[in-house]
Design a protein around this motif. Sequence first.
Motif, PDB file in Angstrom:
ATOM      1  N   CYS A  78       0.846  -1.195   0.000  1.00 33.53           N
ATOM      2  CA  CYS A  78       0.000   0.000   0.000  1.00 33.53           C
ATOM      3  C   CYS A  78       0.880   1.244   0.000  1.00 33.53           C
ATOM      4  O   CYS A  78       1.862   1.319   0.744  1.00 33.53           O
ATOM      5  CB  CYS A  78      -0.925   0.005   1.213  1.00 33.53           C
ATOM      6  N   ILE A  79       0.517   2.200  -0.834  1.00 34.28           N
ATOM      7  CA  ILE A  79       1.316   3.408  -1.019  1.00 34.28           C
ATOM      8  C   ILE A  79       0.422   4.629  -0.851  1.00 34.28           C
ATOM      9  O   ILE A  79      -0.666   4.687  -1.437  1.00 34.28           O
ATOM     10  CB  ILE A  79       1.945   3.444  -2.426  1.00 34.28           C
ATOM     11  N   ALA A  80       0.881   5.598  -0.064  1.00 34.20           N
ATOM     12  CA  ALA A  80       0.161   6.861   0.087  1.00 34.20           C
ATOM     13  C   ALA A  80       0.859   7.931  -0.743  1.00 34.20           C
ATOM     14  O   ALA A  80       2.091   8.011  -0.762  1.00 34.20           O
ATOM     15  CB  ALA A  80       0.118   7.274   1.551  1.00 34.20           C
ATOM     16  N   LEU A  81       0.061   8.738  -1.438  1.00 37.61           N
ATOM     17  CA  LEU A  81       0.602   9.838  -2.233  1.00 37.61           C
ATOM     18  C   LEU A  81       0.155  11.163  -1.649  1.00 37.61           C
ATOM     19  O   LEU A  81      -0.994  11.294  -1.201  1.00 37.61           O
ATOM     20  CB  LEU A  81       0.114   9.752  -3.682  1.00 37.61           C
ATOM     21  N   ALA A  82       1.045  12.141  -1.710  1.00 39.57           N
ATOM     22  CA  ALA A  82       0.624  13.499  -1.389  1.00 39.57           C
ATOM     23  C   ALA A  82      -0.526  13.872  -2.311  1.00 39.57           C
ATOM     24  O   ALA A  82      -0.595  13.435  -3.458  1.00 39.57           O
ATOM     25  CB  ALA A  82       1.800  14.465  -1.576  1.00 39.57           C
ATOM     26  N   GLU A  83      -1.459  14.676  -1.804  1.00 43.42           N
ATOM     27  CA  GLU A  83      -2.681  14.975  -2.554  1.00 43.42           C
ATOM     28  C   GLU A  83      -2.391  15.519  -3.953  1.00 43.42           C
ATOM     29  O   GLU A  83      -3.045  15.135  -4.932  1.00 43.42           O
ATOM     30  CB  GLU A  83      -3.534  15.977  -1.767  1.00 43.42           C
ATOM     31  N   SER A  84      -1.425  16.399  -4.083  1.00 45.16           N
ATOM     32  CA  SER A  84      -1.123  16.985  -5.399  1.00 45.16           C
ATOM     33  C   SER A  84      -0.619  15.919  -6.373  1.00 45.16           C
ATOM     34  O   SER A  84      -0.941  15.958  -7.572  1.00 45.16           O
ATOM     35  CB  SER A  84      -0.085  18.096  -5.258  1.00 45.16           C
ATOM     36  N   LEU A  85       0.141  14.959  -5.863  1.00 44.84           N
ATOM     37  CA  LEU A  85       0.638  13.882  -6.725  1.00 44.84           C
ATOM     38  C   LEU A  85      -0.503  12.967  -7.154  1.00 44.84           C
ATOM     39  O   LEU A  85      -0.574  12.537  -8.316  1.00 44.84           O
ATOM     40  CB  LEU A  85       1.716  13.065  -6.007  1.00 44.84           C
ATOM     41  N   TYR A  86      -1.389  12.673  -6.220  1.00 48.33           N
ATOM     42  CA  TYR A  86      -2.514  11.787  -6.543  1.00 48.33           C
ATOM     43  C   TYR A  86      -3.411  12.423  -7.599  1.00 48.33           C
ATOM     44  O   TYR A  86      -3.821  11.772  -8.567  1.00 48.33           O
ATOM     45  CB  TYR A  86      -3.323  11.460  -5.292  1.00 48.33           C
ATOM     46  N   GLN A  87      -3.729  13.689  -7.428  1.00 48.70           N
ATOM     47  CA  GLN A  87      -4.625  14.364  -8.365  1.00 48.70           C
ATOM     48  C   GLN A  87      -4.025  14.447  -9.767  1.00 48.70           C
ATOM     49  O   GLN A  87      -4.771  14.505 -10.752  1.00 48.70           O
ATOM     50  CB  GLN A  87      -4.957  15.760  -7.861  1.00 48.70           C
TER      51      GLN A  87
END
Length: 262
Positions: A78-87
Amino acid sequence: MKTITSRDNPLYKDLKQLATSSQARRKSGRSLLDGVHLCEVYLQQVGKPAFCVVSEPSMANSEVAAVVQVCEAAHVKCIALAESLYQAISQVEHGVGLMFVVDTPQVSPPSVLKESAILLDGLQDPGNLGSILRSAAAAGVRHVVCSKGTVFSWSPKVLRAGMGAHFALEIAENVDLAPLIQSSKIPVLATSSHANRRLYDVNLAKPVAWLFGHEGQGVSEELLGLATESVSIPHLGPVESLNVAASAAVCLFEQVRQRTAG
């Protein structure tokens, strides 16, 4: 859970390629499922994804947290992305910030058509293909065979329009439809606005293969000539023909009606 905050991270670059490039998806043999619904259906009907990707703010969402919990219990990375990267990689407006990376199924077409199927000749619009897949799954038709030149079934837009139907189907791609039609053990019915025989006058209680064509050009002349017969969908308004996804839905559910009558 690993958190990625840099656009230069190699894994993030791979994710962005999957999100934006059909060539990258085909080369890697992987696809992106974007959104809670697709991810939940995948877990229920297929199993573990290769990766689970979430945006940092979405971890506060109970539905996302539940999916992540299932993935972690199954030892899925499982990987979490900073919001700007995800968008930057998500194509879902106002989504909740969850996607899966999954292995794209590699399906061979049926050797011989013996049970109801859908044959697609050069379909171009992702929304149309996704809608047809959804209708096929709802109608209990398992096999979908796509010709060369048909839009990639596992593109993000087709996946969103299919709403999880992909996982109930056997979808074969880049297939030469002519030999399959010629060897078919069941009738192959092509839709054509110029056909004299109406859909509602055809016996659909037994298996048939439906042949649908390109949005503008319809089914090619070669394949029309190989089909068992062509059928038309009668309509009353001043339009020449129906959208191909609408035509497929009408045909499939007329078949359902006949098979379930009585």
